[in-house]
Design an enzyme around this catalytic site. Structure first.
Site, PDB file in Angstrom:
ATOM      1  CB  CYS A 187      -0.842  -0.043   1.271  1.00  0.00           C
ATOM      2  SG  CYS A 187      -1.720   1.461   1.683  1.00  0.00           S
ATOM      3  CG  HIS A 188       1.633   5.446  -2.080  1.00  0.00           C
ATOM      4  ND1 HIS A 188       1.544   5.683  -3.425  1.00  0.00           N
ATOM      5  CD2 HIS A 188       2.803   6.017  -1.681  1.00  0.00           C
ATOM      6  CE1 HIS A 188       2.608   6.374  -3.817  1.00  0.00           C
ATOM      7  NE2 HIS A 188       3.374   6.593  -2.776  1.00  0.00           N
ATOM      8  CB  THR A 189       0.368   3.654   4.260  1.00  0.00           C
ATOM      9  OG1 THR A 189      -0.883   4.145   3.780  1.00  0.00           O
ATOM     10  CG2 THR A 189       0.655   4.261   5.613  1.00  0.00           C
ATOM     11  CG  HIS A 242      -0.417  -1.598   6.200  1.00  0.00           C
ATOM     12  ND1 HIS A 242       0.568  -1.021   5.442  1.00  0.00           N
ATOM     13  CD2 HIS A 242      -1.583  -1.086   5.751  1.00  0.00           C
ATOM     14  CE1 HIS A 242       0.026  -0.188   4.583  1.00  0.00           C
ATOM     15  NE2 HIS A 242      -1.283  -0.218   4.738  1.00  0.00           N
ATOM     16  CD  GLU A 243      -3.681  -3.708   0.857  1.00  0.00           C
ATOM     17  OE1 GLU A 243      -4.044  -2.540   1.061  1.00  0.00           O
ATOM     18  OE2 GLU A 243      -3.387  -4.128  -0.262  1.00  0.00           O
ATOM     19  CB  CYS A 293      -9.533  -2.498  22.813  1.00  0.00           C
ATOM     20  SG  CYS A 293     -10.617  -1.190  23.451  1.00  0.00           S
ATOM     21  CB  CYS A 314     -11.772   2.246  24.411  1.00  0.00           C
ATOM     22  SG  CYS A 314     -11.897   2.347  22.613  1.00  0.00           S
ATOM     23  CB  CYS A 326     -14.295  -0.268  20.895  1.00  0.00           C
ATOM     24  SG  CYS A 326     -12.635  -0.320  20.176  1.00  0.00           S
ATOM     25  CB  CYS A 330      -9.484   1.296  19.109  1.00  0.00           C
ATOM     26  SG  CYS A 330      -8.943   0.367  20.543  1.00  0.00           S
ATOM     27  NE  ARG A 340      -7.120   6.911  18.674  1.00  0.00           N
ATOM     28  CZ  ARG A 340      -7.755   8.058  18.950  1.00  0.00           C
ATOM     29  NH1 ARG A 340      -7.233   9.209  18.564  1.00  0.00           N
ATOM     30  NH2 ARG A 340      -8.883   8.065  19.617  1.00  0.00           N
ATOM     31  CB  CYS A 366      -4.857  -1.692   4.100  1.00  0.00           C
ATOM     32  SG  CYS A 366      -4.588   0.093   4.040  1.00  0.00           S
ATOM     33  NE  ARG A 417      -3.204  -2.004  -2.054  1.00  0.00           N
ATOM     34  CZ  ARG A 417      -3.092  -0.676  -1.955  1.00  0.00           C
ATOM     35  NH1 ARG A 417      -2.535   0.037  -2.916  1.00  0.00           N
ATOM     36  NH2 ARG A 417      -3.547  -0.048  -0.876  1.00  0.00           N
TER      37      ARG A 417
HETATM   38  P1  NAD Z   1      -1.456   4.893  -5.060  1.00  0.00           P
HETATM   39  O1  NAD Z   1      -0.104   5.442  -5.187  1.00  0.00           O
HETATM   40  O2  NAD Z   1      -1.733   3.571  -5.680  1.00  0.00           O
HETATM   41  O3  NAD Z   1      -2.516   5.924  -5.650  1.00  0.00           O
HETATM   42  C1  NAD Z   1      -2.419   7.312  -5.429  1.00  0.00           C
HETATM   43  C2  NAD Z   1      -2.845   8.010  -6.705  1.00  0.00           C
HETATM   44  O4  NAD Z   1      -2.923   9.411  -6.417  1.00  0.00           O
HETATM   45  C3  NAD Z   1      -1.863   7.834  -7.848  1.00  0.00           C
HETATM   46  O5  NAD Z   1      -2.547   7.381  -8.999  1.00  0.00           O
HETATM   47  C4  NAD Z   1      -1.279   9.234  -8.045  1.00  0.00           C
HETATM   48  O6  NAD Z   1      -0.970   9.501  -9.404  1.00  0.00           O
HETATM   49  C5  NAD Z   1      -2.427  10.119  -7.545  1.00  0.00           C
HETATM   50  N1  NAD Z   1      -2.013  11.448  -7.112  1.00  0.00           N
HETATM   51  C6  NAD Z   1      -0.941  11.790  -6.369  1.00  0.00           C
HETATM   52  N2  NAD Z   1      -0.929  13.126  -6.169  1.00  0.00           N
HETATM   53  C7  NAD Z   1      -2.013  13.636  -6.783  1.00  0.00           C
HETATM   54  C8  NAD Z   1      -2.556  14.930  -6.920  1.00  0.00           C
HETATM   55  N3  NAD Z   1      -1.961  15.996  -6.379  1.00  0.00           N
HETATM   56  N4  NAD Z   1      -3.697  15.072  -7.622  1.00  0.00           N
HETATM   57  C9  NAD Z   1      -4.317  14.002  -8.186  1.00  0.00           C
HETATM   58  N5  NAD Z   1      -3.846  12.742  -8.093  1.00  0.00           N
HETATM   59  C10 NAD Z   1      -2.716  12.560  -7.387  1.00  0.00           C
HETATM   60  O7  NAD Z   1      -1.783   4.857  -3.490  1.00  0.00           O
HETATM   61  P2  NAD Z   1      -2.887   4.037  -2.688  1.00  0.00           P
HETATM   62  O8  NAD Z   1      -2.265   2.801  -2.108  1.00  0.00           O
HETATM   63  O9  NAD Z   1      -4.125   3.933  -3.487  1.00  0.00           O
HETATM   64  O10 NAD Z   1      -3.104   5.025  -1.436  1.00  0.00           O
HETATM   65  C11 NAD Z   1      -3.680   6.293  -1.631  1.00  0.00           C
HETATM   66  C12 NAD Z   1      -3.538   7.130  -0.380  1.00  0.00           C
HETATM   67  O11 NAD Z   1      -4.341   6.601   0.664  1.00  0.00           O
HETATM   68  C13 NAD Z   1      -2.124   7.172   0.181  1.00  0.00           C
HETATM   69  O12 NAD Z   1      -1.891   8.482   0.668  1.00  0.00           O
HETATM   70  C14 NAD Z   1      -2.181   6.200   1.320  1.00  0.00           C
HETATM   71  O13 NAD Z   1      -1.203   6.453   2.297  1.00  0.00           O
HETATM   72  C15 NAD Z   1      -3.555   6.481   1.843  1.00  0.00           C
HETATM   73  N6  NAD Z   1      -4.167   5.461   2.678  1.00  0.00           N
HETATM   74  C16 NAD Z   1      -4.899   5.899   3.717  1.00  0.00           C
HETATM   75  C17 NAD Z   1      -5.562   4.998   4.510  1.00  0.00           C
HETATM   76  C18 NAD Z   1      -6.441   5.459   5.613  1.00  0.00           C
HETATM   77  O14 NAD Z   1      -6.903   4.643   6.397  1.00  0.00           O
HETATM   78  N7  NAD Z   1      -6.734   6.747   5.726  1.00  0.00           N
HETATM   79  C19 NAD Z   1      -5.439   3.627   4.270  1.00  0.00           C
HETATM   80  C20 NAD Z   1      -4.711   3.232   3.163  1.00  0.00           C
HETATM   81  C21 NAD Z   1      -4.071   4.147   2.371  1.00  0.00           C
HETATM   82 ZN    ZN Z   2      -2.591   0.744   3.685  1.00  0.00          ZN
END
Ligand code: NAD
Ligand code: ZN
Length: 532
Positions: free
Chosen positions: A197-199, A219-220, A249, A252, A255, A263, A267, A327, A525
């Site tokens: 994942c991008h994270t 994490h995925e 949990c 809390c 939850c 959580c 969290r 995720c 993915r």
């Molecule tokens: P990814 O890299 O596969 O997709 C991100 C997309 O955003 C790409 O296609 C990229 O070209 C585009 N992008 C980047 N900057 C941009 C902009 N300024 N304008 C328009 N498009 C733009 O990533 P992903 O795995 O799909 O994750 C996406 C986001 O979600 C990441 O920031 C990730 O960390 C976050 N995330 C958050 C949670 C959560 O629980 N909040 C969970 C998972 C992932």
């Molecule tokens: Zn993720």
């Protein structure tokens, strides 16, 4: 004779798995001819072997020495060369190890962890793992895979392969790690499939995030419970599970609230590199602790996770597919259906058309949205996005005015809902400013850089726009995710669609390819097969 090293920290939590066979005879060919499927350490990928220092060698408790002694006194010349203790018998103090000392060199003296007080080897850059125990780890794994086997690894340290991020932005290195048994309210999970994942990428790059290395990211994933710690009653060995980066949990106020999944105890915490039970890591290499990531660290054949971060799922669910529900897909889908909550006929803008964004688009289609506007800087995303119901595309690069203005013009004043899935602060601001006044709701999902701050005119709020954010699509991991998996199983959410998110698959040994795909914007993915 040689022994296997163990950190003093780990010996307090469990004992070693006794290798079922004498290991050292098998280890030499490995040392000389590393497994073909394990990427070689090269100067480019950096070698990170702990500099051998007598003080850095943790003491083996006598019982452990007995456990792991090989017993075979065969006088092999090569063995003498590799495991000659006589050169170094400096006194060793328990707990006295060098934590953060690495060398980066073409030729490295690689500590092989002879707990009896010596044992350095001259290692070439192609030497990946300590030579003495991979086969043992593999045999342990084999035994676990065979249902008829009577061998149990519960309560013992498991040696297995893990992809370790030693340094920001440097390719992960497949290492042999020691995974301690689960403690109170923890479970140890055999990971079968994991994905990127991008994270993970942000924390590996550590450009806008706190650097914490060495670390096992990931994490995925999907896997099977190998053993459970004290106090774990609702999971048992053999259960099919998804580890989740944020926990539940069940006790809390969060939850207990129907509205929150934040959580108090579990969290998401991106800066924690240890288990909450004792603040220590369950992973180590030759006694050196390796940091956890998000409490999941799924880039390892075995990982230890708090029970509150484990969703028990239908064992009939294909883990190689439903792993992405742990995720990205649940996050995106949930961000739309649980948080943005578009109504039938609404217009929805999705910023970022990666897996998370396309799952958010799928949520909009599922909710009956009539227009789904995809926004991405990567035009190659648009073709793929059509398959997920995205009806229109905007590339901010094609316009000389802010994208929120473009969208407002396309939609007669703004979209009804927007979901931001990019991690870009600029996209977050645009996602908020492109919603219609009076009723528009924007939801932030992307993980921002540490120092980002959100700037917009307060008038945008006075004009009755709403800004929200969510982790994990507001799902409670243990309560909701088993149901989400069931929905997929019953075709309510179309399992075939889930497969469409999976555009690549690589063996664990090629995990760095998954990073390349994500960094170059290819595919959605990439499943990493652990190949047990
Ligand atoms: P990814 O890299 O596969 O997709 C991100 C997309 O955003 C790409 O296609 C990229 O070209 C585009 N992008 C980047 N900057 C941009 C902009 N300024 N304008 C328009 N498009 C733009 O990533 P992903 O795995 O799909 O994750 C996406 C986001 O979600 C990441 O920031 C990730 O960390 C976050 N995330 C958050 C949670 C959560 O629980 N909040 C969970 C998972 C992932
Ligand atoms: Zn993720």
């Amino acid at each position: 004779m040689y022994s296997i090293s163990v950190s003093s920290e780990l010996t307090t939590t469990g004992s070693f798995c006794k290798p079922p066979i004498s290991l050292h005879r098998f280890s030499f060919p490995f040392l000389r001819y590393p497994f073909a499927n394990i990427p070689k350490r090269s100067p480019a990928t950096a070698i990170h072997a702990r500099k051998r220092d007598p003080r850095s060698q943790p003491v083996l408790k006598p019982s452990i020495v007995e456990d792991v002694s090989m017993g075979d006194e065969e006088d092999d010349e090569e063995e003498q060369l590799l495991f000659d203790d006589s050169k170094d018998d400096a006194s060793i103090e328990e707990d006295d190890y060098v934590k953060d000392e690495y060398v980066e060199a073409e030729k490295t003296e690689l500590y092989v962890g002879d707990g009896a007080g010596g044992g350095g080897i001259e290692s070439s850059p192609s030497t990946i793992l300590s030579p003495h125990s991979l086969h043992g780890a593999e045999r342990i794994t084999e035994a676990i895979n065979k249902p008829s086997s009577t061998m149990s690894t519960a309560g013992q340290v498991i040696r297995c392969k893990a992809a370790v991020a030693w340094e920001a932005g440097k390719p992960l290195v497949i290492e042999e790690v020691e995974v301690a048994p689960p403690q109170r309210n923890e479970v140890r999970v055999k990971i079968l499939y994991t994905s990127l994942c991008h994270t993970d990428v942000y924390f590996w790059e550590a450009k806008g995030q706190n650097p914490l290395f060495p670390r096992i990211l990931g994490h995925e994933a999907g896997g099977i419970v190998e053993s459970v710690g004290e106090g774990v009653t609702d999971l048992q060995p053999g259960d099919h599970v998804l580890p989740i980066f944020t926990g539940e949990c069940k006790e809390c106020p969060h939850c207990k609230s129907e509205e929150s999944n934040m959580c108090d105890l579990l969290r998401i915490n991106t800066d924690r590199g240890s288990m909450i039970n004792d603040g220590k890591s369950r992973f180590s290499i030759d006694g050196q602790p390796i940091h956890h990531f998000l409490g999941t660290s799924t880039f390892s054949e075995y990982t230890v996770v708090h029970v509150g971060q484990v969703a028990k799922i239908n064992p009939a669910a294909p883990l190689d597919k439903v792993c992405v529900l742990s995720c990205g897909i649940s996050t995106g889908f949930g961000a739309t259906v649980n948080v943005a909550k578009p109504k039938k006929g609404h217009s929805v803008a999705i910023f970022g058309l990666g897996a998370v964004g396309l799952a958010a688009a799928e949520g909009a289609r599922f909710s009956g949205a009539s227009r789904i506007i995809g926004v991405d800087l990567n035009a190659s995303r648009f073709e793929e996005a059509k398959k997920f119901g995205v009806t229109e595309f905007v590339n901010p690069k094609d316009h000389d005015k802010p994208v929120q203005q473009v969208i407002a013009e396309m939609t007669n004043g703004g979209v009804d809902r927007s979901v931001e899935c990019t991690g870009s602060i600029q996209a977050m601001i645009s996602a908020f400013e492109c919603v219609h006044d009076g009723w528009g709701v924007a939801v932030l999902v992307g993980v921002p850089s540490r120092d980002d701050s959100f700037k917009t005119s307060p008038v945008n709020f006075l004009n009755e726009r709403t800004l929200k954010g969510t982790f994990f699509g507001n799902y409670k991991p243990r309560t909701d995710i088993p149901k989400v998996v069931e929905q997929y199983m019953n075709k309510g959410l179309e399992l075939e669609k889930l497969e469409m998110f999976i555009t690549h698959s690589v063996p664990f040994s090629e995990i760095n390819k998954a990073f390349e795909y994500m960094l170059s914007g290819q595919g959605l993915r990439c499943i990493i097969r652990m190949e047990h």
